[in-house]
Design an enzyme around this catalytic site. Structure first.
Site, mmCIF file in Angstrom:
data_model
loop_
_atom_site.group_PDB
_atom_site.id
_atom_site.type_symbol
_atom_site.label_atom_id
_atom_site.label_comp_id
_atom_site.label_asym_id
_atom_site.label_seq_id
_atom_site.Cartn_x
_atom_site.Cartn_y
_atom_site.Cartn_z
ATOM 1 N N ILE A 164 0.831 -1.209 0.000
ATOM 2 C CA ILE A 164 0.000 0.000 0.000
ATOM 3 C C ILE A 164 0.864 1.258 0.000
ATOM 4 O O ILE A 164 0.577 2.219 -0.724
ATOM 5 C CB ILE A 164 -1.002 -0.013 1.176
ATOM 6 C CG1 ILE A 164 -1.971 -1.211 1.049
ATOM 7 C CG2 ILE A 164 -1.785 1.298 1.252
ATOM 8 C CD1 ILE A 164 -2.783 -1.275 -0.248
ATOM 9 N N CYS A 189 -9.826 -2.154 2.529
ATOM 10 C CA CYS A 189 -10.203 -2.155 1.109
ATOM 11 C C CYS A 189 -11.607 -2.734 0.931
ATOM 12 O O CYS A 189 -12.393 -2.236 0.127
ATOM 13 C CB CYS A 189 -9.186 -2.947 0.287
ATOM 14 S SG CYS A 189 -8.842 -4.601 0.920
ATOM 15 N N THR A 246 -2.749 -11.593 0.047
ATOM 16 C CA THR A 246 -2.016 -10.412 0.528
ATOM 17 C C THR A 246 -0.713 -10.867 1.182
ATOM 18 O O THR A 246 -0.483 -12.061 1.384
ATOM 19 C CB THR A 246 -2.836 -9.577 1.532
ATOM 20 O OG1 THR A 246 -3.131 -10.393 2.668
ATOM 21 C CG2 THR A 246 -4.118 -9.057 0.910
#
Length: 337
Positions: free
Chosen positions: A14, A154, A184
């Site tokens: 991110i 998100c 992730t």
């Protein structure tokens, strides 16, 4: 309005993508990055080459020295400090700091950035105690006396705009959400130890892994009307980016599926343009890589059982869409009076 100067703490997925978003926008300016675990030359490499989003081509990227990256002619200060309070944000002019380490998600810990001269801190994750804002849903409730905020997750950013439209138009009695979520960084390439979440330690690229998520419950924090009315879970699947929300709700008012589609389409072209999308195309997940919207309603994928019981499906690039909202939230905060 002058460009808002941004610093980033934590140059992971991110952090790097918030930097990419910031560098191509003309309303914000990236001035500093802090990460204690990577050297400046490795930082440049990781930023330039991205398996999902491709090679960065907007500026020539160079390492000027151990403490400076050059994006074209634009210098960005680089620090490698572990403790947030030690990072000299004030020296660089960074007023808004994106806390994207995933470590300092509590209000008090994130507030340590203020000691280094930051004026506001935006946590790029859900937080137990920092106020959560979802752009397009509740950002107008932000007031300038709030110094530490969370941009939620998100998945909450995908679900909340959709839930808001459905609830405003038809009323949500209750609902369940499933997110089919890409891998992730917290997951494992092969089976490995994960004492808090045994299933989560299984090989990410070889399994569909049921997982918990607080994303649906968090909608109740940004839309108080829905508090206690939504919950959900996740399946982690072997794709590297883009996820999809499946929201199944009982409606208060009767509505045909066509009426629901029309309501979402109208909002996607109006107040929620750029946040909520609408498609009737025969799309699949990879079609949304690099989509900056929070939530793209898939009209063909949803289904209604009756006029009060309906399943709604929405896609989201869980990396790029979310990172775009982090920058949008910063702009909103800077403009708030």
């Amino acid at each position: 309005m002058a460009k808002v100067k941004i610093g980033i703490n934590g140059f992971g997925r991110i952090g790097r993508l918030v930097a990419r978003v910031a560098l191509v926008r003309d309303d914000v300016e990236l001035v500093a990055v802090n990460d204690p675990f990577i050297t400046v030359d490795y930082m440049a490499y990781m930023f330039k080459y991205d398996t999902v989003h491709g090679q960065y081509k907007h500026h020539e990227l160079k390492v000027k020295d151990e403490k400076t990256l050059l994006f074209g002619d634009k210098p960005v200060a680089v620090f490698g400090l572990r403790n947030p309070e030690e990072i000299p944000w004030a020296e660089t002019g960074a007023e808004y700091v994106v806390e994207s380490t995933g470590v300092f998600t509590e209000k008090e810990k994130a507030a340590a950035h203020l000691k280094g001269g930051a004026k506001k801190v935006i946590i790029s994750a859900p937080s137990k105690d920092a106020p959560m804002f979802v752009v397009g849903v509740n950002e107008k409730t932000y007031t300038p006396d709030i110094d530490v905020v969370s941009n939620a997750s998100c998945t909450t950013n995908c679900l909340a705009p959709l839930a808001k439209v459905i609830h405003d138009r038809f009323g949500i009695v209750e609902g369940l959400m499933t997110t089919v979520h890409s891998i992730t960084a917290t997951q494992k390439t092969v089976d490995g130890p994960s004492s808090k979440d045994w299933r989560g330690g299984r090989a990410a690229s070889f399994n569909i892994i049921p997982s918990s998520t607080g994303a649906a419950k968090a909608v109740g924090k940004v839309l108080p009307d829905l508090n206690g009315k939504l919950t959900g879970m996740a399946f982690r699947v072997p794709t590297v980016d883009v996820s999809v929300v499946d929201l199944t709700v009982t409606l208060a008012k009767e509505a045909s599926y066509d009426e629901i589609k029309a309501a979402i389409k109208e909002e996607s072209e109006g107040k929620l343009k750029g946040i909520l999308g609408y498609t009737e195309e025969d799309v699949v997940s990879s079609d949304f890589v690099g989509d900056s919207r929070s939530s793209i309603f898939d009209a063909k994928a949803g289904i209604a059982l009756s006029k009060k019981f309906v399943k709604i499906v929405a896609w989201y690039d869980n990396e790029w869409g979310y990172s775009s909202r982090v920058v949008d939230l910063i702009r909103h905060m800077a403009a708030a009076k």
